[in-house]
Write a protein that holds these residues in place. Structure first.
Motif, mmCIF file in Angstrom:
data_model
loop_
_atom_site.group_PDB
_atom_site.id
_atom_site.type_symbol
_atom_site.label_atom_id
_atom_site.label_comp_id
_atom_site.label_asym_id
_atom_site.label_seq_id
_atom_site.Cartn_x
_atom_site.Cartn_y
_atom_site.Cartn_z
ATOM 1 N N ASP A 20 47.448 42.650 38.462
ATOM 2 C CA ASP A 20 47.370 44.064 38.751
ATOM 3 C C ASP A 20 46.454 43.931 39.976
ATOM 4 O O ASP A 20 45.711 43.006 40.379
ATOM 5 N N ASP A 22 44.890 47.591 41.782
ATOM 6 C CA ASP A 22 43.623 48.454 41.865
ATOM 7 C C ASP A 22 42.848 48.554 40.547
ATOM 8 O O ASP A 22 43.325 48.615 39.456
ATOM 9 N N ASP A 191 43.580 46.101 34.454
ATOM 10 C CA ASP A 191 42.422 46.747 33.997
ATOM 11 C C ASP A 191 42.813 47.863 32.762
ATOM 12 O O ASP A 191 42.238 48.422 32.310
HETATM 13 MG MG LIG Z 1 44.793 48.802 37.780
#
Ligand SMILES: [Mg+2]
Length: 261
Positions: A20, A22, A191
């Motif tokens: 991922d 961001d 995240d």
């Molecule tokens: Mg993310």
């Protein structure tokens, strides 16, 4: 870790790392996520006519139910062009706050396996953020909003092609297909707890980044992506080498990691 020869790749349990972007490859603390939320709230007021007092609740509900505000608005019949939405929401982000990360770049360059970005963001944002971090050339491929939604621009009504994004299983199937990866030999790092759970459901090996809580769907938990070598040394495991740490031996290390990224 420096000797990235073929035998190292052959004996690692991973052929590919799927990242991922961001708040996985940079810290949530720099405020890009908060700025994105403020921009979405402004979009809901200025472009969709909602009251300012409604936006936070609406944004959270759209995210929970549809995966993103754009997905939710289109599903509810708002004819919103994805490029217009992304240029409003991402175009005015404070990109200067994303600083070059030489440590991360050096770490990524020691990993010989395939490295691919898998983000819900649009391609312009993804390339800008990766360029700011100084790591774009570390990845062979960017799987992003446009990859998952190739037909959106052709739609004649907003609910004709539902927006596909993580954590939908369709998004993961597209990524696995486009990247031509074996999920059992791919490490997926994100995240988001719900993205990690979806990744596990499609058979990926999973790492939750930027958190210190353990969830059953995460094979690994990392305080920050920069602690990859400490948390998942298996990535660099070479032929003939034995695992120097078992998961149970690593648990106390992970458990004592400070909270936050
Ligand atoms: Mg993310």
């Amino acid at each position: 870790m420096d000797s990235c020869n073929k035998s190292t790749r052959d004996s690692s349990p991973f052929d590919c790392l799927l990242f991922d972007l961001d708040e996985t490859l940079y810290s949530a603390k720099i405020g890009i996520g908060e700025a994105t939320k403020r921009n979405i709230d402004d979009f809901l007021v200025q472009e969709c006519g909602f009251q300012e007092t409604q936006t936070k609740i609406l944004r959270v509900e759209l995210f929970k139910t549809y995966g993103s505000s754009l997905a939710g608005l289109r599903a509810l019949g708002y004819d919103i062009d994805a490029d217009d939405y992304h240029s409003f929401v991402h175009g005015r982000l404070p990109y200067d706050s994303i600083k070059p990360d030489a440590q991360l770049r050096n770490l990524l360059r020691t990993i010989n396996q395939r490295k691919i970005i898998f983000t819900n963001s649009d391609r312009i944002h993804a390339t800008k953020a990766l360029d700011r971090l100084g790591i774009r050339d570390c990845f062979e491929q960017i799987i992003c909003f446009e990859t998952m939604n190739p037909n959106l621009a052709k739609s004649t009504r907003p609910d004709e092609f539902p927006v596909v994004l993580k954590p939908s299983l369709d998004a993961f199937r597209i990524a696995i297909d486009v990247a031509e990866i074996d999920p059992r030999r791919t490490l997926f790092l994100d995240d988001s707890i719900r993205n990690v759970a979806a990744g596990k459901a499609v058979g990926l090996r999973t790492a939750l980044v930027g958190k210190s809580i353990k969830i059953k769907e995460a094979d690994f938990v990392l305080e920050t992506v920069n602690s990859l070598a400490q948390a998942i040394p298996e990535i660099w495991l070479g032929e003939g080498q034995r695992m120097t740490r078992t998961r149970s031996q690593m648990d106390p290390i992970l458990a004592t990691a400070p909270i936050g990224a």
